[in-house]
Design an enzyme around this catalytic site. Structure first.
Site, short mmCIF file in Angstrom:
data_model
loop_
_atom_site.label_atom_id
_atom_site.label_comp_id
_atom_site.label_asym_id
_atom_site.label_seq_id
_atom_site.Cartn_x
_atom_site.Cartn_y
_atom_site.Cartn_z
N GLU A 127 36.96 14.88 85.73
CA GLU A 127 37.40 13.27 85.46
C GLU A 127 35.99 12.47 85.70
OE1 GLU A 127 41.78 12.37 85.92
OE2 GLU A 127 40.89 12.22 87.99
N CYS A 153 30.35 6.98 86.10
CA CYS A 153 30.70 7.61 87.57
C CYS A 153 30.89 9.10 87.42
CB CYS A 153 31.66 7.12 88.35
SG CYS A 153 31.93 7.94 89.72
N CYS A 195 36.21 19.86 95.75
CA CYS A 195 34.95 19.68 96.67
C CYS A 195 35.70 20.49 98.03
CB CYS A 195 35.14 18.18 96.95
SG CYS A 195 33.91 17.81 98.35
N CYS A 244 37.57 15.63 102.97
CA CYS A 244 37.97 14.47 103.50
C CYS A 244 39.59 14.14 103.31
CB CYS A 244 36.93 13.38 103.14
SG CYS A 244 35.38 13.80 103.34
N CYS A 288 40.80 11.76 100.35
CA CYS A 288 40.15 11.92 99.05
C CYS A 288 41.00 12.91 98.11
CB CYS A 288 38.67 12.39 99.20
SG CYS A 288 38.06 12.72 97.90
N GLU A 340 30.62 16.94 96.02
CA GLU A 340 29.58 16.46 96.85
C GLU A 340 28.17 16.88 96.35
OE1 GLU A 340 28.67 14.44 99.70
OE2 GLU A 340 26.82 15.35 99.01
N SER A 373 25.69 9.57 95.81
CA SER A 373 26.60 9.27 97.06
C SER A 373 26.79 10.54 97.72
CB SER A 373 27.83 8.60 96.44
OG SER A 373 28.90 8.40 97.50
N LEU A 392 30.04 6.67 105.15
CA LEU A 392 29.84 6.58 106.47
C LEU A 392 31.48 6.49 107.11
CD1 LEU A 392 27.72 6.66 108.86
CD2 LEU A 392 27.83 4.19 108.94
N HIS A 393 32.05 5.39 107.01
CA HIS A 393 33.57 5.30 107.42
C HIS A 393 33.95 5.35 108.73
CE1 HIS A 393 33.72 5.76 103.05
NE2 HIS A 393 33.90 7.13 103.01
N ASN A 411 41.94 3.44 98.68
CA ASN A 411 42.75 3.73 97.47
C ASN A 411 43.81 4.73 97.76
OD1 ASN A 411 41.37 2.00 95.89
ND2 ASN A 411 39.61 3.69 95.63
N CYS A 450 37.69 5.04 93.60
CA CYS A 450 36.93 5.93 94.44
C CYS A 450 37.93 6.83 95.00
CB CYS A 450 36.07 5.17 95.76
SG CYS A 450 34.72 4.52 95.19
N1 SAH Z 1 31.08 13.56 98.06
C1 SAH Z 1 30.50 12.07 97.82
C2 SAH Z 1 30.62 11.60 96.51
C3 SAH Z 1 32.18 11.48 95.81
S1 SAH Z 1 33.16 10.73 96.58
C4 SAH Z 1 31.03 11.24 98.99
O1 SAH Z 1 31.90 11.49 99.70
O2 SAH Z 1 30.10 10.37 99.07
C5 SAH Z 1 32.98 9.00 96.34
C6 SAH Z 1 33.33 7.85 97.33
O3 SAH Z 1 34.69 7.64 97.48
C7 SAH Z 1 32.90 8.10 98.66
O4 SAH Z 1 32.41 7.00 99.44
C8 SAH Z 1 34.19 8.37 99.20
O5 SAH Z 1 34.26 8.31 100.83
C9 SAH Z 1 35.25 7.55 98.62
N2 SAH Z 1 36.41 7.66 98.63
C10 SAH Z 1 37.27 8.83 98.84
N3 SAH Z 1 38.56 8.83 98.76
C11 SAH Z 1 38.71 7.37 98.73
C12 SAH Z 1 39.76 6.75 98.81
N4 SAH Z 1 41.11 7.18 99.09
N5 SAH Z 1 39.72 5.38 98.87
C13 SAH Z 1 38.59 4.71 98.55
N6 SAH Z 1 37.31 5.49 98.68
C14 SAH Z 1 37.54 6.77 98.71
FE1 SF4 Z 2 34.38 15.44 98.93
FE2 SF4 Z 2 33.52 13.22 98.92
FE3 SF4 Z 2 35.84 13.70 98.56
FE4 SF4 Z 2 34.92 14.05 101.04
S1 SF4 Z 2 34.79 12.09 99.78
S2 SF4 Z 2 36.31 15.34 99.91
S3 SF4 Z 2 32.75 14.63 100.42
S4 SF4 Z 2 34.27 14.33 97.21
#
Ligand code: SAH
Ligand code: SF4
Length: 346
Positions: A93, A106, A113, A117, A120, A164, A195, A219-220, A294, A337
């Site tokens: 996507e 984007c 991935c 996480c 995500c 990533e 990112s 960071l989170h 989200n 995101c």
């Molecule tokens: N892997 C990289 C880039 C892709 S994720 C990374 O983790 O930075 C892009 C962004 O979306 C990251 O900052 C990630 O933490 C954020 N993200 C992932 N799941 C999300 C969610 N459910 N709500 C809001 N942001 C989210």
């Molecule tokens: Fe991968 Fe980024 Fe999603 Fe974490 S937030 S699972 S590193 S895409």
């Protein structure tokens, strides 16, 4: 041997290929122009080339232009998400964001991935494969083509879609360099944002590239205890390792680093986390993007309430750390995101 995808070749490789066919080196410039300025999708459109050369390109190479399987517009019309099919049928996507002054795309760097996480949607599907540099470049061309028809240009490219980027380092960096090439798209270095979830060795390597691209770090959590839980990768690269890599990046580039912080109610929006974050970043050339969580199918938690968000930002104010609270964009079409994933299409 499999026919090479022309989008996978950097300028020198293209030149070498054409010279090996007995062509003059300036032909590479012409082909490059068709690919990255004229944005054609078919060899037959490369009319400045001889018929023989066009035929040879057709026989010996290919142009892997992704196919659009589905297209969704957000209600505001600001965000558009396309589901693209790659040559082997894998799907990714890509999101186009149109603001008054900027048009950002984007893009994805992997199908799925491996980092996993839990919040995500991409992480929830696991890693299927890396994208090639050409497949990364092609996502940008996909939207550049459409904007060109409206006499508009892409202004920013963020590597913040699926995957990533620092775990598909070479392909991501060569894609950026290809888009920067002065005879092609000629995009400025500062228009790119990478990112990362915090792959320390990748950040060290990026620091030494001599590039002025933007770095965003997801960071989170500001304590290892919580970050271990929210981002399993922290067990491998903990906060000290991460911040030492970021320090290197800052010294090498003098670019402000962005920190992404997904606000999760009752999890990382506590006074303890706000204070830990404020103390870590105080005095650093940094900016925090606070993003409400989200919704994704595999994660139960909720985004922080406005009151908790407010309390969180007050602590950051006390530490004089700059931040912005991001609006949720494209949520109605799951283009926010962390909401990108491979879809089942029937
Ligand atoms: N892997 C990289 C880039 C892709 S994720 C990374 O983790 O930075 C892009 C962004 O979306 C990251 O900052 C990630 O933490 C954020 N993200 C992932 N799941 C999300 C969610 N459910 N709500 C809001 N942001 C989210
Ligand atoms: Fe991968 Fe980024 Fe999603 Fe974490 S937030 S699972 S590193 S895409």
């Amino acid at each position: 041997m499999k026919r090479p995808n022309l989008y996978d070749l950097d300028y020198e490789a293209l030149e070498k290929l054409l010279i090996s066919w007995g062509e003059k080196s300036y032909r590479a410039g012409q082909v490059w122009n068709w690919l990255y300025n004229q944005l054609v999708t078919d060899f037959s459109e490369m009319t400045s080339l001889s018929k023989t050369l066009r035929q040879r390109l057709e026989e010996k190479t290919r142009l892997a232009v992704p196919r659009t399987l589905a297209r969704q517009e957000s209600l505001t019309g600001e965000t558009r998400k396309d589901l693209l099919a790659l040559a082997d049928g894998e799907q990714i996507e890509v999101v186009l964001m149109r603001y008054a002054e900027r048009r950002s795309v984007c893009i994805s760097t992997q199908v799925g991935c491996a980092v996993g996480c839990p919040f995500c949607a991409t992480g929830q599907m696991g890693l299927r494969r890396d994208l090639s540099s050409g497949e990364i470049v092609a996502q940008v061309l996909h939207f550049a083509r459409e904007l060109a028809e409206q006499e508009r240009q892409l202004t920013n490219v963020v590597l913040m879609g699926m995957g990533e980027p620092l775990l598909n380092y070479d392909a991501s960096l060569s894609a950026i360099r290809r888009l920067m090439h002065p005879d092609g798209m000629n995009m400025g270095q500062r228009r790119f944002t990478i990112s990362t979830v915090g792959i320390s060795p990748g950040i060290h390597r990026l620091a030494d590239e001599g590039l002025q691209v933007n770095l965003a770090v997801s960071l989170h959590a500001a304590t290892d205890r919580l970050r271990d839980r929210l981002l399993p990768i922290n067990k491998r690269y903990n906060l000290d390792s991460l911040f030492s890599a970021i320090g290197h990046y800052l010294r090498a580039t003098n670019r402000r680093v962005t920190f992404e912080w997904v606000l999760i109610e009752g999890v990382n929006d506590t006074p303890e986390q706000a204070t830990a974050l404020g103390s870590r970043l105080e005095g650093m050339l940094a900016h925090i993007n606070l993003i409400p969580l989200n919704p994704t199918a595999g994660f139960e938690e909720q985004p922080s309430s406005p009151e908790r968000t407010e309390a969180f930002t007050q602590t950051l104010d006390r530490h004089h750390v700059p931040y912005s609270v991001r609006l949720r964009r494209g949520i109605d079409i799951q283009a926010g995101c962390g909401q990108l994933r491979q879809r089942e299409t029937s």
